[in-house]
Design a protein around this motif. Structure first.
Motif, PDB file in Angstrom:
ATOM      1  N   GLU A  37       0.771  -1.447  -0.073  1.00  0.00           N
ATOM      2  CA  GLU A  37       0.120  -0.008   0.060  1.00  0.00           C
ATOM      3  C   GLU A  37       0.890   1.338  -0.089  1.00  0.00           C
ATOM      4  O   GLU A  37       0.505   2.260  -0.782  1.00  0.00           O
ATOM      5  N   VAL A  40       2.447   1.822  -3.295  1.00  0.00           N
ATOM      6  CA  VAL A  40       1.582   2.354  -4.547  1.00  0.00           C
ATOM      7  C   VAL A  40       1.217   3.830  -4.226  1.00  0.00           C
ATOM      8  O   VAL A  40       1.325   4.798  -5.167  1.00  0.00           O
ATOM      9  N   GLU A  44       2.135   6.814  -6.852  1.00  0.00           N
ATOM     10  CA  GLU A  44       1.205   7.825  -7.458  1.00  0.00           C
ATOM     11  C   GLU A  44       1.909   9.214  -7.337  1.00  0.00           C
ATOM     12  O   GLU A  44       1.556  10.350  -7.835  1.00  0.00           O
ATOM     13  N   PHE A  60      -1.387  -6.946   0.626  1.00  0.00           N
ATOM     14  CA  PHE A  60      -1.152  -6.408  -0.767  1.00  0.00           C
ATOM     15  C   PHE A  60       0.454  -6.985  -1.366  1.00  0.00           C
ATOM     16  O   PHE A  60       1.288  -6.062  -0.893  1.00  0.00           O
ATOM     17  N   ASP A  64       0.662  -7.638  -6.557  1.00  0.00           N
ATOM     18  CA  ASP A  64      -0.309  -6.540  -6.477  1.00  0.00           C
ATOM     19  C   ASP A  64       0.424  -5.263  -6.783  1.00  0.00           C
ATOM     20  O   ASP A  64      -0.142  -4.430  -7.433  1.00  0.00           O
ATOM     21  N   ALA A  68      -0.195  -2.729  -9.995  1.00  0.00           N
ATOM     22  CA  ALA A  68      -0.411  -1.300  -9.685  1.00  0.00           C
ATOM     23  C   ALA A  68       0.541  -0.426 -10.337  1.00  0.00           C
ATOM     24  O   ALA A  68       0.100   0.478 -11.134  1.00  0.00           O
ATOM     25  N   ARG A  71      -0.077  -0.405 -14.105  1.00  0.00           N
ATOM     26  CA  ARG A  71      -1.389   0.314 -14.583  1.00  0.00           C
ATOM     27  C   ARG A  71      -1.027   1.787 -14.400  1.00  0.00           C
ATOM     28  O   ARG A  71      -1.365   2.692 -15.173  1.00  0.00           O
ATOM     29  N   MET A  72      -0.203   2.361 -13.345  1.00  0.00           N
ATOM     30  CA  MET A  72       0.171   3.974 -13.352  1.00  0.00           C
ATOM     31  C   MET A  72       1.339   4.089 -14.413  1.00  0.00           C
ATOM     32  O   MET A  72       1.123   5.374 -14.502  1.00  0.00           O
TER      33      MET A  72
END
Length: 126
Positions: A37, A40, A44, A60, A64, A68, A71-72
Motif C-alpha cells: 500500500e 502504491v 502515485e 497487498f 499486486d 499497480a 497500470r500507473m
C-alpha cells in the motif's frame, strides 16, 4: 546524467535497508516502502524507473504492487524478490510483467548486476 530512481518494497525492514544502502552506494536514488500500500502511494506521488518488491507481504503482495505500477506507469521496470521461490511463482511474476525474479538469499553483486541490466534495457526501450 540524472540518477535512476528505485523503490524498494519489503515488509522486512532489515532486508529493505540493506538494499537501500547497497543501491544508494551504486548511485541510485532509492526510496523504501514497507508495504504494498505504501509503495502504491509513493508511486502515485513520484515516478520510479525501477521497483524491487518482495513477493509475500500481508494484504497487498508483490504481484499486486507489480500490477499497480504497470497500470500507473507502464515503463516502470519491476524485479520481484522472495524467500519462497518456486518455478510457478517465477513464471507468474514474469508473465505479469516483471523484468526478473530473484530468490532470497541472494548475493549483493547479483542484485547490483540485475539492477544495472534492467535499467540498461529500460534505456534501450526508450
Amino acid at each position: 546524467m540524472k540518477a535512476h530512481s528505485v523503490l524498494v518494497v519489503d515488509d522486512d525492514l532489515v532486508a529493505a535497508e540493506l538494499l537501500f544502502e547497497v543501491l544508494s552506494r551504486e548511485g541510485y536514488r532509492v526510496e523504501l516502502a514497507t508495504s504494498g500500500e505504501e509503495a502504491v502511494r509513493k508511486g502515485e506521488a513520484h515516478r520510479f524507473d525501477l521497483v524491487i518488491t518482495d513477493l509475500r507481504m500481508p494484504e497487498f503482495g508483490g504481484l499486486d504492487v507489480l500490477g499497480a505500477f504497470k497500470r500507473m506507469s507502464n515503463d516502470t521496470m519491476t524485479i520481484v524478490i522472495t524467500a519462497f521461490g518456486s518455478f510457478e511463482t517465477a513464471i507468474e511474476a514474469i508473465q505479469s510483467g516483471a523484468y526478473d525474479y530473484i530468490v532470497k538469499p541472494f548475493k549483493m553483486d547479483d542484485i547490483k548486476q540485475k539492477v544495472a541490466r534492467c535499467l540498461e534495457q529500460k534505456a534501450l526501450l526508450k
